[in-house]
Design a protein around this motif. Structure first.
Motif, PDB file in Angstrom:
ATOM      1  N   ARG A 132      -6.289  -6.549  46.171  1.00  0.00           N
ATOM      2  CA  ARG A 132      -7.370  -7.143  45.358  1.00  0.00           C
ATOM      3  C   ARG A 132      -7.677  -8.327  46.114  1.00  0.00           C
ATOM      4  O   ARG A 132      -8.998  -8.622  46.106  1.00  0.00           O
ATOM      5  CB  ARG A 132      -6.607  -7.949  44.115  1.00  0.00           C
ATOM      6  CG  ARG A 132      -7.491  -8.584  43.123  1.00  0.00           C
ATOM      7  CD  ARG A 132      -6.735  -9.120  41.850  1.00  0.00           C
ATOM      8  NE  ARG A 132      -7.333  -9.623  40.997  1.00  0.00           N
ATOM      9  CZ  ARG A 132      -7.565 -11.090  40.889  1.00  0.00           C
ATOM     10  NH1 ARG A 132      -6.883 -11.831  41.851  1.00  0.00           N
ATOM     11  NH2 ARG A 132      -8.282 -11.516  39.829  1.00  0.00           N
ATOM     12  N   ARG A 133      -6.768  -9.154  47.030  1.00  0.00           N
ATOM     13  CA  ARG A 133      -7.263 -10.162  47.715  1.00  0.00           C
ATOM     14  C   ARG A 133      -8.338  -9.816  48.811  1.00  0.00           C
ATOM     15  O   ARG A 133      -9.177 -10.616  49.323  1.00  0.00           O
ATOM     16  CB  ARG A 133      -6.199 -10.900  48.469  1.00  0.00           C
ATOM     17  CG  ARG A 133      -5.114 -11.423  47.373  1.00  0.00           C
ATOM     18  CD  ARG A 133      -3.877 -12.245  47.938  1.00  0.00           C
ATOM     19  NE  ARG A 133      -3.150 -12.575  46.957  1.00  0.00           N
ATOM     20  CZ  ARG A 133      -1.767 -13.283  47.274  1.00  0.00           C
ATOM     21  NH1 ARG A 133      -1.510 -13.495  48.530  1.00  0.00           N
ATOM     22  NH2 ARG A 133      -1.152 -13.859  46.205  1.00  0.00           N
ATOM     23  N   LEU A 134      -8.214  -8.595  49.319  1.00  0.00           N
ATOM     24  CA  LEU A 134      -9.192  -8.061  50.324  1.00  0.00           C
ATOM     25  C   LEU A 134     -10.513  -7.680  49.626  1.00  0.00           C
ATOM     26  O   LEU A 134     -11.449  -7.379  50.634  1.00  0.00           O
ATOM     27  CB  LEU A 134      -8.563  -6.897  50.916  1.00  0.00           C
ATOM     28  CG  LEU A 134      -7.544  -7.186  52.033  1.00  0.00           C
ATOM     29  CD1 LEU A 134      -6.826  -5.892  52.372  1.00  0.00           C
ATOM     30  CD2 LEU A 134      -7.983  -7.940  53.219  1.00  0.00           C
ATOM     31  N   GLY A 135     -10.642  -7.532  48.262  1.00  0.00           N
ATOM     32  CA  GLY A 135     -11.733  -7.342  47.586  1.00  0.00           C
ATOM     33  C   GLY A 135     -11.952  -5.768  47.543  1.00  0.00           C
ATOM     34  O   GLY A 135     -13.070  -5.450  47.071  1.00  0.00           O
ATOM     35  N   GLU A 136     -10.717  -4.923  47.597  1.00  0.00           N
ATOM     36  CA  GLU A 136     -11.008  -3.542  47.795  1.00  0.00           C
ATOM     37  C   GLU A 136     -10.713  -3.248  46.083  1.00  0.00           C
ATOM     38  O   GLU A 136     -10.182  -3.730  45.341  1.00  0.00           O
ATOM     39  CB  GLU A 136      -9.920  -2.998  48.479  1.00  0.00           C
ATOM     40  CG  GLU A 136     -10.155  -3.296  49.895  1.00  0.00           C
ATOM     41  CD  GLU A 136     -11.319  -2.450  50.535  1.00  0.00           C
ATOM     42  OE1 GLU A 136     -11.856  -1.649  49.909  1.00  0.00           O
ATOM     43  OE2 GLU A 136     -11.603  -2.585  51.724  1.00  0.00           O
ATOM     44  N   VAL A 168      -5.059  -8.253  55.950  1.00  0.00           N
ATOM     45  CA  VAL A 168      -4.786  -9.524  55.428  1.00  0.00           C
ATOM     46  C   VAL A 168      -4.367 -10.577  56.262  1.00  0.00           C
ATOM     47  O   VAL A 168      -4.849 -11.807  56.071  1.00  0.00           O
ATOM     48  CB  VAL A 168      -3.419  -9.365  54.496  1.00  0.00           C
ATOM     49  CG1 VAL A 168      -2.989 -10.707  53.824  1.00  0.00           C
ATOM     50  CG2 VAL A 168      -3.692  -8.185  53.308  1.00  0.00           C
ATOM     51  N   ALA A 169      -3.863 -10.254  57.305  1.00  0.00           N
ATOM     52  CA  ALA A 169      -3.519 -11.302  58.515  1.00  0.00           C
ATOM     53  C   ALA A 169      -4.851 -11.739  59.172  1.00  0.00           C
ATOM     54  O   ALA A 169      -5.079 -12.891  59.368  1.00  0.00           O
ATOM     55  CB  ALA A 169      -2.573 -10.627  59.571  1.00  0.00           C
ATOM     56  N   ALA A 170      -5.817 -10.879  59.602  1.00  0.00           N
ATOM     57  CA  ALA A 170      -7.187 -11.293  59.898  1.00  0.00           C
ATOM     58  C   ALA A 170      -7.829 -11.955  58.893  1.00  0.00           C
ATOM     59  O   ALA A 170      -8.683 -13.019  59.398  1.00  0.00           O
ATOM     60  CB  ALA A 170      -7.843  -9.920  60.163  1.00  0.00           C
ATOM     61  N   ALA A 171      -7.684 -11.663  57.760  1.00  0.00           N
ATOM     62  CA  ALA A 171      -8.812 -12.548  56.728  1.00  0.00           C
ATOM     63  C   ALA A 171      -7.957 -13.885  56.730  1.00  0.00           C
ATOM     64  O   ALA A 171      -8.816 -14.996  56.516  1.00  0.00           O
ATOM     65  CB  ALA A 171      -8.649 -11.980  55.535  1.00  0.00           C
ATOM     66  N   ALA A 172      -6.632 -14.115  56.816  1.00  0.00           N
ATOM     67  CA  ALA A 172      -5.998 -15.377  56.778  1.00  0.00           C
ATOM     68  C   ALA A 172      -6.287 -16.192  57.971  1.00  0.00           C
ATOM     69  O   ALA A 172      -6.761 -17.328  57.850  1.00  0.00           O
ATOM     70  CB  ALA A 172      -4.545 -15.210  56.724  1.00  0.00           C
ATOM     71  N   ASP A 173      -6.545 -15.488  59.164  1.00  0.00           N
ATOM     72  CA  ASP A 173      -6.883 -16.175  60.490  1.00  0.00           C
ATOM     73  C   ASP A 173      -8.269 -16.677  60.216  1.00  0.00           C
ATOM     74  O   ASP A 173      -8.741 -18.022  60.657  1.00  0.00           O
ATOM     75  CB  ASP A 173      -6.708 -15.263  61.680  1.00  0.00           C
ATOM     76  CG  ASP A 173      -5.240 -14.971  61.797  1.00  0.00           C
ATOM     77  OD1 ASP A 173      -4.530 -15.806  61.597  1.00  0.00           O
ATOM     78  OD2 ASP A 173      -5.284 -14.045  62.645  1.00  0.00           O
ATOM     79  N   ALA A 192     -10.232  -8.381  32.866  1.00  0.00           N
ATOM     80  CA  ALA A 192      -9.673  -9.595  33.296  1.00  0.00           C
ATOM     81  C   ALA A 192     -10.077  -9.346  34.985  1.00  0.00           C
ATOM     82  O   ALA A 192      -9.979 -10.577  35.443  1.00  0.00           O
ATOM     83  CB  ALA A 192      -8.356  -9.964  32.939  1.00  0.00           C
ATOM     84  N   GLY A 193     -10.449  -8.365  35.459  1.00  0.00           N
ATOM     85  CA  GLY A 193     -10.487  -8.213  36.934  1.00  0.00           C
ATOM     86  C   GLY A 193      -9.004  -8.363  37.415  1.00  0.00           C
ATOM     87  O   GLY A 193      -8.880  -8.657  38.564  1.00  0.00           O
TER      88      GLY A 193
END
Length: 353
Positions: free
Chosen positions: A305-309, A346-351, A144-145
């Motif tokens: 997971r949200r970072l694609g790692e 995560v904070a940088a990705a959100a920005d 299911a990833g």
């Protein structure tokens, strides 16, 4: 604030009762603007607070829980985690029949349910001793990833083939066996380290654990993997474990309910061979002890997971007895640095979004 973590659970026992009730308890504190949260190491990981959990899918094998909303199921027998003073709404997640040896539910069925629920993390919290089941739930999550978090001592993240499959599929794998908030293994480890640091030669040691929940009832017959995992947690440079005896379930005592009592003894030799003896008793709410660590494990897994790692995130290592990396490779600095870097990414990705 980051979006809520969408959590699926395999096993609806006391740990999940403690986690669900606690999430709503902390939600109430956060709604009142409280910033000092008792019993919490990290208010937020990857932007996700301790109350920002949506329980979206659940599996179990107990007919008393199957077909019930998760809120009702966590309060059903034989669970005996205390009822917290908090209002619990219905979750909208109906407990489904999970994988059972010889049963009709397949890995593909579980995978489909995870996909349909849009879960981000599958938390595996079934009784100790079900190695085949842990592996099959890991297989379902992989299909299911969905990031997989193993609370139990079953060998999943430490299995090179399983870990490699998760890395190849770019999916996080977190395990194995959580190290409870103020657990007997962590206390025992610290005391052994103290003896070594002060130059006292340890001659023998034991750890006995008693409790009144279903985990302790199960561990009387299926404690081998738990015993090995607890010894793994004590491993540290310069300390021999051949004189250490651990009994994960020295007794199931029903009136203790979800409380756990640990008795730790260490005998040693000081100056001129004179004796040093230490006896310690630790009593905790067992599933609160677990939930206080699970909340970090699932948030690290979701952030990864949200970072694609893929694979095992070092930031989760301090919460595990048997992490998927050698103990010698882990230092407090390395783990803290990994968690800080995770939060920064995560904070940088959100920005950027």
């Amino acid at each position: 604030m980051a979006r809520a973590l969408r959590l699926a659970v395999a096993g609806v026992g006391n740990n999940i009762s403690g986690l669900l009730q606690g999430a709503y308890w902390y939600r109430g504190l956060q709604a009142r603007g409280e910033t000092e949260l008792p019993g919490v190491r990290q208010n937020a990981i990857g932007g996700v607070g301790v109350g920002d959990i949506d329980f979206v899918c659940a599996f179990d094998a107990d007919p008393r829980k199957i077909g019930q909303d998760l809120t009702d199921a966590v309060l059903a027998e034989p669970n005996n985690y205390p009822r917290l003073d908090v209002e619990l709404p219905q979750q909208g997640a109906i407990v489904q029949l999970g994988l059972v040896n010889g049963g009709e539910v397949t890995v593909e069925d579980v995978t489909k349910a995870l996909v349909d629920s849009d879960a981000e993390v599958l938390l595996y919290s079934l009784p100790t001793g079900l190695q085949w089941e842990a592996e099959q739930y890991a297989q379902a999550a992989l299909g299911a990833g969905v990031a997989f978090v193993n609370c139990t001592p079953e060998v999943v993240a430490r299995n090179p083939e399983i870990l490699a499959a998760y890395e190849k599929a770019n999916v996080p794998m977190v395990g194995d066996d959580l190290a409870s908030h103020m657990g007997s293994s962590m206390v025992h480890r610290s005391l052994l380290s103290l003896f070594a640091e002060r130059g006292v030669t340890m001659s023998s040691s034991y750890q006995l654990n008693f409790g009144g929940n279903e985990d302790f009832r199960n561990l009387r017959e299926n404690g081998a993997s738990k015993q090995k995992s607890k010894l793994n947690a004590l491993a540290q440079k310069g300390i021999a474990l051949d004189a250490v005896e651990i009994i994960p379930s020295a007794g199931y005592i029903s009136h203790l309910k979800d409380n756990k009592v640990a008795v730790i003894n260490i005998e040693g030799l000081g100056w001129a061979g004179t004796p040093v003896s230490l006896d310690l008793k630790l009593k905790v709410q067992d599933s609160s002890n677990a939930a206080g660590v699970i909340i970090d494990l699932i948030r690290v897994a979701a952030a990864w997971r949200r970072l694609g790692e893929a694979g095992f995130p070092i930031a989760a290592a301090s919460c595990l007895k048997s992490p998927a990396v050698p103990h010698d490779a882990l230092t407090t600095f390395a783990i803290d640095e990994a968690l800080s870097m995770l939060n920064e990414r995560v904070a940088a990705a959100a920005d950027r979004s």
